[in-house]
Design a protein around this motif. Structure first.
Motif, PDB file in Angstrom:
ATOM      1  N   ASN A 104     -20.603  38.986 -30.642  1.00 56.42           N
ATOM      2  CA  ASN A 104     -21.091  39.586 -29.400  1.00 56.42           C
ATOM      3  C   ASN A 104     -22.556  39.989 -29.519  1.00 56.42           C
ATOM      4  O   ASN A 104     -23.334  39.823 -28.584  1.00 56.42           O
ATOM      5  CB  ASN A 104     -20.238  40.804 -29.032  1.00 56.42           C
ATOM      6  N   PHE A 105     -22.934  40.504 -30.679  1.00 58.18           N
ATOM      7  CA  PHE A 105     -24.314  40.936 -30.904  1.00 58.18           C
ATOM      8  C   PHE A 105     -25.277  39.751 -30.814  1.00 58.18           C
ATOM      9  O   PHE A 105     -26.311  39.830 -30.146  1.00 58.18           O
ATOM     10  CB  PHE A 105     -24.415  41.618 -32.267  1.00 58.18           C
ATOM     11  N   VAL A 106     -24.930  38.656 -31.464  1.00 54.04           N
ATOM     12  CA  VAL A 106     -25.787  37.468 -31.437  1.00 54.04           C
ATOM     13  C   VAL A 106     -25.840  36.877 -30.029  1.00 54.04           C
ATOM     14  O   VAL A 106     -26.911  36.481 -29.560  1.00 54.04           O
ATOM     15  CB  VAL A 106     -25.315  36.426 -32.478  1.00 54.04           C
ATOM     16  N   GLU A 107     -24.703  36.821 -29.339  1.00 50.47           N
ATOM     17  CA  GLU A 107     -24.707  36.324 -27.954  1.00 50.47           C
ATOM     18  C   GLU A 107     -25.629  37.166 -27.076  1.00 50.47           C
ATOM     19  O   GLU A 107     -26.371  36.622 -26.253  1.00 50.47           O
ATOM     20  CB  GLU A 107     -23.289  36.342 -27.379  1.00 50.47           C
ATOM     21  N   GLU A 108     -25.593  38.473 -27.265  1.00 50.01           N
ATOM     22  CA  GLU A 108     -26.468  39.358 -26.482  1.00 50.01           C
ATOM     23  C   GLU A 108     -27.930  39.015 -26.744  1.00 50.01           C
ATOM     24  O   GLU A 108     -28.719  38.870 -25.816  1.00 50.01           O
ATOM     25  CB  GLU A 108     -26.167  40.817 -26.840  1.00 50.01           C
ATOM     26  N   ALA A 109     -28.290  38.860 -28.013  1.00 54.07           N
ATOM     27  CA  ALA A 109     -29.660  38.522 -28.377  1.00 54.07           C
ATOM     28  C   ALA A 109     -30.064  37.162 -27.795  1.00 54.07           C
ATOM     29  O   ALA A 109     -31.168  37.007 -27.260  1.00 54.07           O
ATOM     30  CB  ALA A 109     -29.821  38.532 -29.894  1.00 54.07           C
ATOM     31  N   GLU A 110     -29.188  36.175 -27.893  1.00 53.68           N
ATOM     32  CA  GLU A 110     -29.484  34.846 -27.341  1.00 53.68           C
ATOM     33  C   GLU A 110     -29.714  34.916 -25.838  1.00 53.68           C
ATOM     34  O   GLU A 110     -30.642  34.292 -25.313  1.00 53.68           O
ATOM     35  CB  GLU A 110     -28.327  33.886 -27.633  1.00 53.68           C
ATOM     36  N   ASP A 111     -28.886  35.680 -25.142  1.00 51.11           N
ATOM     37  CA  ASP A 111     -29.009  35.772 -23.688  1.00 51.11           C
ATOM     38  C   ASP A 111     -30.265  36.544 -23.274  1.00 51.11           C
ATOM     39  O   ASP A 111     -30.902  36.210 -22.268  1.00 51.11           O
ATOM     40  CB  ASP A 111     -27.750  36.388 -23.086  1.00 51.11           C
ATOM     41  N   VAL A 112     -30.632  37.548 -24.044  1.00 54.28           N
ATOM     42  CA  VAL A 112     -31.884  38.270 -23.775  1.00 54.28           C
ATOM     43  C   VAL A 112     -33.071  37.329 -23.972  1.00 54.28           C
ATOM     44  O   VAL A 112     -33.996  37.303 -23.154  1.00 54.28           O
ATOM     45  CB  VAL A 112     -31.994  39.524 -24.672  1.00 54.28           C
ATOM     46  N   LEU A 113     -33.049  36.530 -25.040  1.00 58.43           N
ATOM     47  CA  LEU A 113     -34.124  35.551 -25.261  1.00 58.43           C
ATOM     48  C   LEU A 113     -34.201  34.543 -24.124  1.00 58.43           C
ATOM     49  O   LEU A 113     -35.295  34.164 -23.697  1.00 58.43           O
ATOM     50  CB  LEU A 113     -33.915  34.830 -26.594  1.00 58.43           C
ATOM     51  N   GLU A 114     -33.067  34.113 -23.625  1.00 59.98           N
ATOM     52  CA  GLU A 114     -33.052  33.165 -22.500  1.00 59.98           C
ATOM     53  C   GLU A 114     -33.670  33.802 -21.249  1.00 59.98           C
ATOM     54  O   GLU A 114     -34.459  33.157 -20.556  1.00 59.98           O
ATOM     55  CB  GLU A 114     -31.613  32.706 -22.217  1.00 59.98           C
ATOM     56  N   LEU A 115     -33.329  35.034 -20.970  1.00 59.72           N
ATOM     57  CA  LEU A 115     -33.948  35.735 -19.832  1.00 59.72           C
ATOM     58  C   LEU A 115     -35.460  35.821 -20.016  1.00 59.72           C
ATOM     59  O   LEU A 115     -36.226  35.602 -19.080  1.00 59.72           O
ATOM     60  CB  LEU A 115     -33.358  37.140 -19.680  1.00 59.72           C
ATOM     61  N   TRP A 116     -35.895  36.134 -21.225  1.00 59.29           N
ATOM     62  CA  TRP A 116     -37.324  36.248 -21.548  1.00 59.29           C
ATOM     63  C   TRP A 116     -38.033  34.909 -21.324  1.00 59.29           C
ATOM     64  O   TRP A 116     -39.105  34.857 -20.726  1.00 59.29           O
ATOM     65  CB  TRP A 116     -37.461  36.706 -22.995  1.00 59.29           C
ATOM     66  N   ARG A 117     -37.417  33.830 -21.800  1.00 58.20           N
ATOM     67  CA  ARG A 117     -38.012  32.494 -21.618  1.00 58.20           C
ATOM     68  C   ARG A 117     -38.110  32.111 -20.141  1.00 58.20           C
ATOM     69  O   ARG A 117     -38.948  31.303 -19.756  1.00 58.20           O
ATOM     70  CB  ARG A 117     -37.192  31.448 -22.365  1.00 58.20           C
ATOM     71  N   ALA A 135     -24.284  50.313 -18.565  1.00 57.93           N
ATOM     72  CA  ALA A 135     -23.267  49.266 -18.416  1.00 57.93           C
ATOM     73  C   ALA A 135     -21.965  49.697 -19.096  1.00 57.93           C
ATOM     74  O   ALA A 135     -21.993  50.238 -20.198  1.00 57.93           O
ATOM     75  CB  ALA A 135     -23.763  47.956 -19.010  1.00 57.93           C
ATOM     76  N   PRO A 136     -20.820  49.430 -18.474  1.00 61.03           N
ATOM     77  CA  PRO A 136     -19.544  49.884 -19.028  1.00 61.03           C
ATOM     78  C   PRO A 136     -18.935  48.950 -20.073  1.00 61.03           C
ATOM     79  O   PRO A 136     -17.849  49.208 -20.568  1.00 61.03           O
ATOM     80  CB  PRO A 136     -18.650  49.933 -17.787  1.00 61.03           C
ATOM     81  N   ARG A 137     -19.615  47.914 -20.446  1.00 58.91           N
ATOM     82  CA  ARG A 137     -19.004  46.901 -21.311  1.00 58.91           C
ATOM     83  C   ARG A 137     -19.127  47.217 -22.791  1.00 58.91           C
ATOM     84  O   ARG A 137     -20.023  47.932 -23.215  1.00 58.91           O
ATOM     85  CB  ARG A 137     -19.600  45.536 -21.003  1.00 58.91           C
ATOM     86  N   VAL A 138     -18.200  46.615 -23.564  1.00 53.93           N
ATOM     87  CA  VAL A 138     -18.226  46.729 -25.026  1.00 53.93           C
ATOM     88  C   VAL A 138     -18.356  45.350 -25.673  1.00 53.93           C
ATOM     89  O   VAL A 138     -18.249  45.222 -26.880  1.00 53.93           O
ATOM     90  CB  VAL A 138     -16.965  47.453 -25.572  1.00 53.93           C
ATOM     91  N   VAL A 139     -18.587  44.341 -24.855  1.00 54.81           N
ATOM     92  CA  VAL A 139     -18.762  42.963 -25.310  1.00 54.81           C
ATOM     93  C   VAL A 139     -20.099  42.448 -24.798  1.00 54.81           C
ATOM     94  O   VAL A 139     -20.756  43.098 -23.991  1.00 54.81           O
ATOM     95  CB  VAL A 139     -17.608  42.048 -24.816  1.00 54.81           C
ATOM     96  N   SER A 140     -20.478  41.258 -25.257  1.00 57.44           N
ATOM     97  CA  SER A 140     -21.732  40.668 -24.780  1.00 57.44           C
ATOM     98  C   SER A 140     -21.670  40.474 -23.272  1.00 57.44           C
ATOM     99  O   SER A 140     -20.591  40.397 -22.672  1.00 57.44           O
ATOM    100  CB  SER A 140     -21.986  39.325 -25.466  1.00 57.44           C
ATOM    101  N   HIS A 141     -22.836  40.400 -22.677  1.00 58.34           N
ATOM    102  CA  HIS A 141     -22.916  40.205 -21.227  1.00 58.34           C
ATOM    103  C   HIS A 141     -22.202  38.925 -20.813  1.00 58.34           C
ATOM    104  O   HIS A 141     -21.489  38.895 -19.820  1.00 58.34           O
ATOM    105  CB  HIS A 141     -24.377  40.186 -20.783  1.00 58.34           C
ATOM    106  N   ARG A 142     -22.370  37.871 -21.593  1.00 58.01           N
ATOM    107  CA  ARG A 142     -21.743  36.594 -21.226  1.00 58.01           C
ATOM    108  C   ARG A 142     -20.222  36.711 -21.257  1.00 58.01           C
ATOM    109  O   ARG A 142     -19.538  36.169 -20.397  1.00 58.01           O
ATOM    110  CB  ARG A 142     -22.295  35.474 -22.093  1.00 58.01           C
ATOM    111  N   ARG A 143     -19.672  37.417 -22.232  1.00 58.54           N
ATOM    112  CA  ARG A 143     -18.212  37.606 -22.280  1.00 58.54           C
ATOM    113  C   ARG A 143     -17.744  38.526 -21.153  1.00 58.54           C
ATOM    114  O   ARG A 143     -16.651  38.353 -20.618  1.00 58.54           O
ATOM    115  CB  ARG A 143     -17.782  38.162 -23.638  1.00 58.54           C
ATOM    116  N   TRP A 144     -18.555  39.511 -20.824  1.00 51.30           N
ATOM    117  CA  TRP A 144     -18.240  40.417 -19.721  1.00 51.30           C
ATOM    118  C   TRP A 144     -18.138  39.618 -18.413  1.00 51.30           C
ATOM    119  O   TRP A 144     -17.206  39.792 -17.637  1.00 51.30           O
ATOM    120  CB  TRP A 144     -19.305  41.505 -19.613  1.00 51.30           C
ATOM    121  N   LEU A 145     -19.110  38.745 -18.178  1.00 48.22           N
ATOM    122  CA  LEU A 145     -19.080  37.922 -16.966  1.00 48.22           C
ATOM    123  C   LEU A 145     -17.852  37.014 -16.950  1.00 48.22           C
ATOM    124  O   LEU A 145     -17.211  36.854 -15.912  1.00 48.22           O
ATOM    125  CB  LEU A 145     -20.346  37.080 -16.861  1.00 48.22           C
TER     126      LEU A 145
END
Length: 150
Positions: A104-117, A135-145
């Motif tokens: 989940n941590f790595v997915e979060e970082a990857e998704d933040v980098l994608e937003l930045w790009r 945010a109420p989640r305990v998982v990466s944003h992508r898993r939350w979605l």
């Protein structure tokens, strides 16, 4: 390889979190794909810190993205407003901080980098989470979605 800084003010909780996540990296054989390092937030961009002796060197070139503990929301916004940040920084959701597993941590970082790009500005947030700290989640944003069926 993605290089991620885990940042907080003095390193008490984030250094423990970094050690825990680095242990998971080794257990899952991800050391060639992910590099994690604890860096106090002020030291990330070379500011003086109460936890260091004087001004530190800027360390932003050592990582691709910085994920910050929740209490750094205001200092991160200030550093961004002052133009001190050259890499994307993201404040981890309160419920996710400390509980997150390496995937989940790595997915979060990857998704933040994608937003930045794609043009996101610091402090990076997801479009549906204008304040990631709340945010109420305990998982990466992508898993939350995915759980929400989005």
């Amino acid at each position: 390889m993605i290089r991620i800084a885990i940042c907080c003010g003095g390193g008490f909780s984030s250094s423990t979190m970094a050690a825990h996540l680095n242990k998971q990296l080794k257990e899952k054989g991800l050391e060639d794909e992910v590099f994690l390092e604890f860096i106090p937030f002020a030291n990330l961009y070379g500011a003086e810190s109460a936890f260091s002796a004087g001004v530190q060197r800027d360390r932003q070139d050592e990582v691709d993205v910085a994920l910050l503990c929740p209490h750094l929301e205001y200092p991160a916004a200030t550093a961004a407003k002052e133009g001190k940040l050259r890499i994307p920084v993201f404040v981890l959701p309160m419920r996710m901080y400390g509980l997150v597993d390496i995937e989940n941590f790595v997915e979060e970082a990857e998704d933040v980098l994608e937003l930045w790009r794609n043009g996101a500005q610091n402090v990076v947030t997801f479009p549906d989470e204008p304040r990631s700290m709340t945010a109420p989640r305990v998982v990466s944003h992508r898993r939350w979605l995915a759980k929400q069926g989005k």
